[in-house]
Design a protein around this motif. Structure first.
Motif, mmCIF file in Angstrom:
data_model
loop_
_atom_site.group_PDB
_atom_site.id
_atom_site.type_symbol
_atom_site.label_atom_id
_atom_site.label_comp_id
_atom_site.label_asym_id
_atom_site.label_seq_id
_atom_site.Cartn_x
_atom_site.Cartn_y
_atom_site.Cartn_z
ATOM 1 N N ASN A 1 0.692 -1.736 0.350
ATOM 2 C CA ASN A 1 0.106 -0.281 0.203
ATOM 3 C C ASN A 1 0.852 1.370 -0.214
ATOM 4 N N LYS A 2 1.175 2.573 -0.681
ATOM 5 C CA LYS A 2 0.925 3.703 -0.957
ATOM 6 C C LYS A 2 -0.269 3.980 -0.283
ATOM 7 N N TYR A 3 0.042 5.648 0.662
ATOM 8 C CA TYR A 3 -0.156 6.324 1.383
ATOM 9 C C TYR A 3 -0.066 8.342 0.817
ATOM 10 N N LEU A 4 -1.021 8.823 0.954
ATOM 11 C CA LEU A 4 -0.944 10.122 -0.134
ATOM 12 C C LEU A 4 -2.236 11.120 1.357
ATOM 13 N N LEU A 5 -1.537 11.341 2.118
ATOM 14 C CA LEU A 5 -2.513 12.582 3.219
ATOM 15 C C LEU A 5 -2.994 13.996 2.989
ATOM 16 N N ASN B 1 9.025 7.248 4.139
ATOM 17 C CA ASN B 1 8.434 5.761 2.791
ATOM 18 C C ASN B 1 7.503 5.617 2.214
ATOM 19 N N ASP B 2 6.673 4.768 2.107
ATOM 20 C CA ASP B 2 5.096 4.776 1.593
ATOM 21 C C ASP B 2 4.255 6.058 1.713
ATOM 22 N N LEU B 3 4.669 6.526 2.834
ATOM 23 C CA LEU B 3 3.332 7.802 2.597
ATOM 24 C C LEU B 3 4.582 9.385 2.271
ATOM 25 N N THR B 4 3.008 9.976 1.925
ATOM 26 C CA THR B 4 3.521 11.613 1.471
ATOM 27 C C THR B 4 2.569 12.341 2.593
ATOM 28 N N ARG B 5 3.098 12.915 3.411
ATOM 29 C CA ARG B 5 1.855 14.666 3.397
ATOM 30 C C ARG B 5 2.217 15.430 2.660
ATOM 31 N N ILE B 6 1.478 16.033 2.762
ATOM 32 C CA ILE B 6 1.452 17.002 1.549
ATOM 33 C C ILE B 6 0.888 18.686 3.032
#
Length: 473
Positions: free
Chosen positions: A78-82, A223-228
């Protein structure tokens, strides 16, 4: 293929079941192989049959709900975009696609739709994939079964070509669409190559493209988490993928989809689906009682017909009533006529005007470390049940307006107060004075359950000063 799952939205038309911190896509309502699952989980299971990975687009609160529910499904790729604030679907999809290979085919889906004919759904996806591989933007048009005025429509020609997109119609127009036979409900699902979509976005909505790219370049990546960052997100123009790209592009195709689809967007829609269960063979069963009421073990019906009854805690008795929606969540009771449930969002608006938190959170709140349930909340005190997952801990924090008493019910709690660390076992307790720095932790292998009694002039959730937080809440 990557499934981009859009988790935004709070489902205000399904209040009080759906709240801001527990929106409808994460509420477990539907049975799948004898387990109750959420619409989000059903979305992941359904699409993982053809997709290799999931890319979850959500806010911080929903991120932790998604983490928990994906863990239950044993989904790890899984990847995540917050997003700190929602800017509609075009920026959300763009920010995800910008992190993928340009030739990666993506299936973009909402997280809160129910699709019951999965055999036909897989056929539809495979046809969409053919068109996407040929550098088209593919949308899915749901074969309409009645003249719905709450959806936008897609007008097709020559089987897969899109002639026009249409806004939500009035009843007469919707009826004419149904008779014409080449109009479809706009499902909000799409398939295309990441690079093809971004090229079309840059061509037709360059401001969204450039500001999204800038936001991604400035984002915090782990890692697989991106926080804008909030300052970057707010600069992105707010627009849907339909307005920003699909209605302007010349390479759009539509796949007619007769897949037994529902957006479960109101209690009237939910009545049609509950109770519903699915097996591995994709057979389904929808069962009402002999008077066409939804089945509920807590419901006592006396000559009552055609009612949606939802409640898990208290007995709900109905006498000589028909066509009602009765929703009991412990802290709120909704009673509505069937056919009027679209007005529920007006209730949410009034709650916000009254500065109530009933639109925001249930009695049970979900956090990345576990859950808390408010047992009683009165002037001067509040009592909670707190459950901490193994290996998790709350933030290092203090309060200015309340003292706290903790009594452990099960497990062993590690409690830090000031510079003192102690282990509190079942039937043991501790006391935290107002202003003292403290932390609750579970170093064991089983959940820690404790009762917290807060005493003070103010016991709101915002009376917390976090000094250190594993989850950056």
């Amino acid at each position: 293929m990557t499934n981009i799952i859009l988790c935004g939205g709070s489902g205000t038309r399904l209040w009080p079941i759906s709240r801001t911190l527990m929106p409808k896509q994460f509420v477990k309502l539907f049975s799948h192989n004898k387990k109750i699952k959420s619409l989000f989980q059903l979305t992941v299971q359904r699409n993982s049959k053809i997709c290799d990975s999931q890319f979850i687009v959500s806010n911080t609160e929903q991120y932790f709900l998604a983490l928990d529910q994906l863990e239950e499904l044993s989904k790890t790729n899984n990847k995540y975009l917050l997003e700190p604030i929602g800017r509609n679907t075009a920026p959300a999809i763009a920010l995800a696609c910008m992190q993928l290979d340009k030739d990666e085919i993506v299936l973009v889906t909402p997280s809160d739709h129910l699709i019951k004919n999965e055999i036909e759904y897989e056929k539809v996806l495979l046809k969409a994939k053919e068109l996407a591989e040929d550098n088209n933007l593919v949308t899915f048009g749901i074969t309409p079964t009645f003249p719905e005025t709450g959806f936008g429509y897609i007008e097709s020609q020559n089987e897969f070509d899109v002639k026009a997109f249409h806004e939500k119609p009035d009843l007469n127009t919707a009826t004419s669409y149904l008779k014409a036979g080449n109009y479809y409900w706009n499902s909000g699902m799409f398939m295309f190559k990441a690079g093809v979509f971004l090229n079309e976005l840059k061509k037709y909505s360059p401001n969204i493209y450039e500001t999204s790219l800038n936001a991604l370049n400035n984002a915090n990546k782990e890692n697989d988490l991106t926080r804008i960052k909030h300052t970057d997100m707010i600069n992105i123009p707010e627009d849907s993928i339909d307005y920003a790209v699909m209605e302007k592009s010349s390479i759009v195709k539509v796949i007619p989809s007769n897949i037994n689809w529902s957006d479960v967007g109101s209690f009237d829609a939910l009545y049609e689906e509950l109770p519903w269960s699915e097996t591995e063979s994709c057979s389904e069963a929808k069962v009402k009682d002999e008077n066409n009421n939804t089945l509920n073990e807590n419901h006592i019906s006396i000559d009552s017909k055609n009612n949606l009854i939802y409640g898990n805690d208290r007995i709900i008795a109905t006498v000589d009533v028909e066509d009602l929606i009765v929703i009991d969540t412990g802290d709120a009771l909704l009673v509505s006529k069937k056919g009027s449930s679209q007005k529920v969002k007006k209730v949410v608006e009034k709650l916000k005007q009254q500065n109530s938190q009933l639109h925001n959170i249930h009695l049970t709140g979900h956090r990345p470390w576990g859950t808390y349930t408010v047992l009683e909340d009165k002037s001067g005190y509040k009592i909670k049940r707190i459950e901490v997952k193994p290996g998790k801990r709350l933030s290092l924090q203090k309060h200015f307006h309340r003292n706290e008493h903790w009594i452990v019910v099960s497990g062993t709690a590690t409690v830090t107060v000031g510079d003192k660390k102690q282990y509190i076992r079942p039937n043991e307790s501790t006391y935290i004075k107002m202003g003292e720095l403290h932390r609750l932790e579970n170093e064991g292998k089983i959940p820690v359950v404790l009762i917290e009694a807060q005493v003070g002039e103010y016991t709101g959730e915002d009376d917390i000063v976090r000094v250190d937080d594993d989850f950056r809440m």
